[in-house]
Write a protein that holds these residues in place. Structure first.
Motif, PDB file in Angstrom:
ATOM      1  N   ALA A 159      30.218  38.342  39.392  1.00  0.00           N
ATOM      2  CA  ALA A 159      31.289  37.359  39.622  1.00  0.00           C
ATOM      3  C   ALA A 159      31.416  36.409  38.436  1.00  0.00           C
ATOM      4  N   GLU A 160      30.269  35.977  37.875  1.00  0.00           N
ATOM      5  CA  GLU A 160      30.298  35.097  36.711  1.00  0.00           C
ATOM      6  C   GLU A 160      30.902  35.812  35.503  1.00  0.00           C
ATOM      7  N   ALA A 161      30.543  37.087  35.314  1.00  0.00           N
ATOM      8  CA  ALA A 161      31.107  37.856  34.202  1.00  0.00           C
ATOM      9  C   ALA A 161      32.619  38.027  34.386  1.00  0.00           C
TER      10      ALA A 161
ATOM     11  N   ARG B 228      26.339  37.906  42.026  1.00  0.00           N
ATOM     12  CA  ARG B 228      26.644  36.614  41.398  1.00  0.00           C
ATOM     13  C   ARG B 228      26.861  36.773  39.898  1.00  0.00           C
ATOM     14  N   GLN B 229      26.021  37.579  39.251  1.00  0.00           N
ATOM     15  CA  GLN B 229      26.197  37.817  37.810  1.00  0.00           C
ATOM     16  C   GLN B 229      27.532  38.510  37.536  1.00  0.00           C
TER      17      GLN B 229
ATOM     18  N   ASP C 195      38.717  33.836  32.155  1.00  0.00           N
ATOM     19  CA  ASP C 195      38.911  32.641  31.325  1.00  0.00           C
ATOM     20  C   ASP C 195      39.209  33.017  29.880  1.00  0.00           C
TER      21      ASP C 195
ATOM     22  N   LYS D 182      34.630  35.996  36.021  1.00  0.00           N
ATOM     23  CA  LYS D 182      35.256  34.695  35.774  1.00  0.00           C
ATOM     24  C   LYS D 182      35.325  34.417  34.279  1.00  0.00           C
ATOM     25  N   TRP D 183      34.246  34.720  33.564  1.00  0.00           N
ATOM     26  CA  TRP D 183      34.242  34.514  32.110  1.00  0.00           C
ATOM     27  C   TRP D 183      35.338  35.351  31.447  1.00  0.00           C
TER      28      TRP D 183
END
Length: 195
Positions: free
Chosen positions: A90-92, A87-88, A98, A94-95
């Motif tokens: 995936a968040e990284a 999850r971390q 972006d 996505k960041w």
């Protein structure tokens, strides 16, 4: 962010995606093996239960349930850090995506601004060059006209070398006329052609 950093971020995102895929595949494999083991254990327990009396059935049921619960709990505990890490990651990712998108927008805006400013500078430079050329041509015409008038004055004898010195003399005529706001100039009278 320059092109080298963007490429590094892209490579990092690809590596993270590959690692996430591998961890997910391994997790699924481990869960399948655990489920197969649990099913095998369950089947074994059923066989024992079918052949044993009531007490043995109750004991085996309890052991099977505890074993299944403990295997499932251990599996969850073992996979929780992997899930958190995924999850971390995936968040990284996505960041980073972006951030790249925002930088692309800013770069596009900056390029448009530079193009508009460049076109404006070219237009202003062209106008200044045209105005300067016009002024030079106008000055040149006036200088040429003055030079022509001086040549005509020398030819007609209005401007001559003074007979008693090396200076230039101007013929003023019999009745000189003053010119200028304060009368500070005397008009040169041209030589009249002989009749």
């Amino acid at each position: 962010m320059d092109g080298g950093n963007i490429d590094e971020v892209k490579q990092l995102l690809v590596k993270l995606a590959v690692i996430a895929e591998q961890i997910d595949t391994r997790s699924r494999g481990a869960l399948q093996r655990i489920d197969a083991s649990a099913n095998t254990l369950d089947q074994s327990a059923r066989r024992w239960i079918a052949g044993a009396d009531g007490f043995t059935r109750a004991v085996l049921d309890s052991i099977g349930t505890q074993a299944r619960d403990s295997i499932a709990g251990a599996t969850r505990r073992a996979l929780d850090p992997v899930d958190t890490q995924l999850r971390q990651s995936a968040e990284a990712a996505k960041w980073a995506a972006d951030a790249l998108s925002e930088q692309r927008k800013l770069l596009t805006q900056a390029q448009r601004s530079v193009v508009h400013k460049g076109l404006l500078a070219l237009l202003l430079g062209s106008l200044l060059a045209a105005a300067g050329s016009g002024w030079v041509a106008w000055r040149s015409m006036h200088r040429t006209a003055l030079g022509d008038e001086l040549v005509q004055a020398v030819r007609s004898g209005v401007i001559v070398r003074c007979p008693d010195s090396l200076s230039l003399c101007v013929r003023l005529g019999d009745h000189p006329h003053r010119s200028g706001n304060r009368g500070e100039y005397l008009e040169v009278q041209p030589r009249r052609p002989a009749r």
